[in-house]
Enzyme design. Structure first.
Site, short mmCIF file in Angstrom:
data_model
loop_
_atom_site.label_atom_id
_atom_site.label_comp_id
_atom_site.label_asym_id
_atom_site.label_seq_id
_atom_site.Cartn_x
_atom_site.Cartn_y
_atom_site.Cartn_z
N SER A 1 -72.40 -13.19 45.82
CA SER A 1 -72.49 -13.87 47.11
C SER A 1 -72.16 -12.85 48.19
CB SER A 1 -71.52 -15.05 47.19
OG SER A 1 -70.21 -14.60 47.46
N TYR B 1 -61.64 -16.16 45.41
CA TYR B 1 -63.09 -16.14 45.15
C TYR B 1 -63.69 -14.78 45.51
CZ TYR B 1 -67.98 -17.65 45.30
OH TYR B 1 -69.34 -17.77 45.08
#
Length: 320
Positions: free
Chosen positions: A168, A181
């Site tokens: 991402s 994350y």
């Protein structure tokens, strides 16, 4: 003179597009299988459907074979081979490896691609998150990729295939509330970039795909409300005084800006740009090592924050 300059610009542009697309020579899908993790919903389910439409034999792993993704594939794409697998459990991975070997023999296909997609996202400052929330992200997002890749690498090597890892924007850029994350996605990108070099003598491609801003079109934040409640319930008195109002504002901002307004409960994600990135990664003889769907404005913002002195870059991010 102007015609000559125009010719140079045109040739340069065509060369850039050629390199950007990784060349134009394509493989066919015949005799090739694709294994995708995390197909219960969202990006994994979407990629399983796309790969099947491209003509590949698809092996889709789900955490729950009675869940939404598995049921949707059974009803609409019965040729997709479904397997239950938890990427945090080595014994299950070994069992799936045996099952996949048997399926490859039955279908007379080779394992052409492994797509490590399974992922967990918990929004919240590091100081808020509970041990199980931290561990689940590390176990699924990073250690799971290592385990699955290790298990299936011999099959990929035999096919001279490819390993595709889903990352991402947080793989090289950070936002407050995503410390854990971001850490896992940075790890995935570091692992992938090194593995790509290590696997090059065997003509194995290692590719990163950044699908872009798709949380609002997936179920990745479906458990965020429960996670937030658990965090708040475990605040000690000092944390309540420091974070109480800010915590509530943070969660409200999250629900307002990153909830799933674009989620169609009856239909899986179908993003044209994601489909194109997956097609290129699977079919091109020389795919790019990194595909990303990030709009120009956000790319420029990321670039500015990286080139600014750290203090000013951090201040700019905090004002988002």
């Amino acid at each position: 003179m102007y015609e000559f300059l125009l010719l140079i610009v045109t040739v340069a542009f065509l060369m850039y597009k050629f390199v950007e697309q990784g060349g134009y020579k394509k493989f066919g899908p015949s005799g090739k299988s694709v294994l995708i993790t995390g197909c219960d919903s969202g990006i994994g389910l979407s990629m399983a459907i796309t790969a099947e439409k491209l003509g590949f034999h698809v092996i889709a792993t789900c955490l729950d074979l009675k869940g939404y993704g598995a049921n949707y594939m059974q009803q609409n794409y019965p040729n997709i081979f479904l397997v239950q697998m938890d990427v945090t459990k080595p014994a299950e991975i070994e069992n799936v490896l045996q099952t996949v070997n048997e399926n490859l023999q039955t279908t007379q296909t080779a394992l052409w691609a492994l797509i490590n997609n399974a992922g967990v996202l918990v929004y919240g400052h590091f100081d808020w998150q509970l041990d199980y929330q931290i561990e689940s992200q590390v176990q699924v997002n990073f250690l799971g990729i290592l385990r699955v890749t290790k298990a299936f690498l011999p099959l990929i090597r035999r096919a001279k295939g490819r390993i595709i890892n889903i990352t991402s924007a947080n793989g090289n850029w950070c936002l407050p509330g995503l410390s854990v994350y971001c850490g896992t996605k940075h790890a995935v990108e570091g692992f992938s970039n090194t593995l790509r070099i290590e696997m090059s003598p065997w003509n194995i491609k290692v590719i990163l795909i950044n699908p872009g801003d798709l949380p609002g079109s997936t179920r990745i934040l479906s458990a965020q409300a429960q996670h937030a409640e658990a965090m708040k319930n475990h605040f000690d008195e000092e944390q309540k005084q420091m974070y109480g109002e800010y915590f509530d504002l943070f969660q409200h901002h999250l629900q307002t800006n990153f909830a799933a307004p674009n989620l169609n409960r009856d239909q899986p994600l179908n993003d044209a740009r994601l489909n194109k990135m997956l097609e290129s990664s699977l079919l091109l003889e020389n795919p790019r090592p990194y595909y990303a769907d990030i709009d120009l404005g956000f790319r420029m913002f990321m670039l500015v924050t990286k080139f600014l002195p750290t203090y000013y870059g951090d201040r700019l991010i905090l004002k988002m």
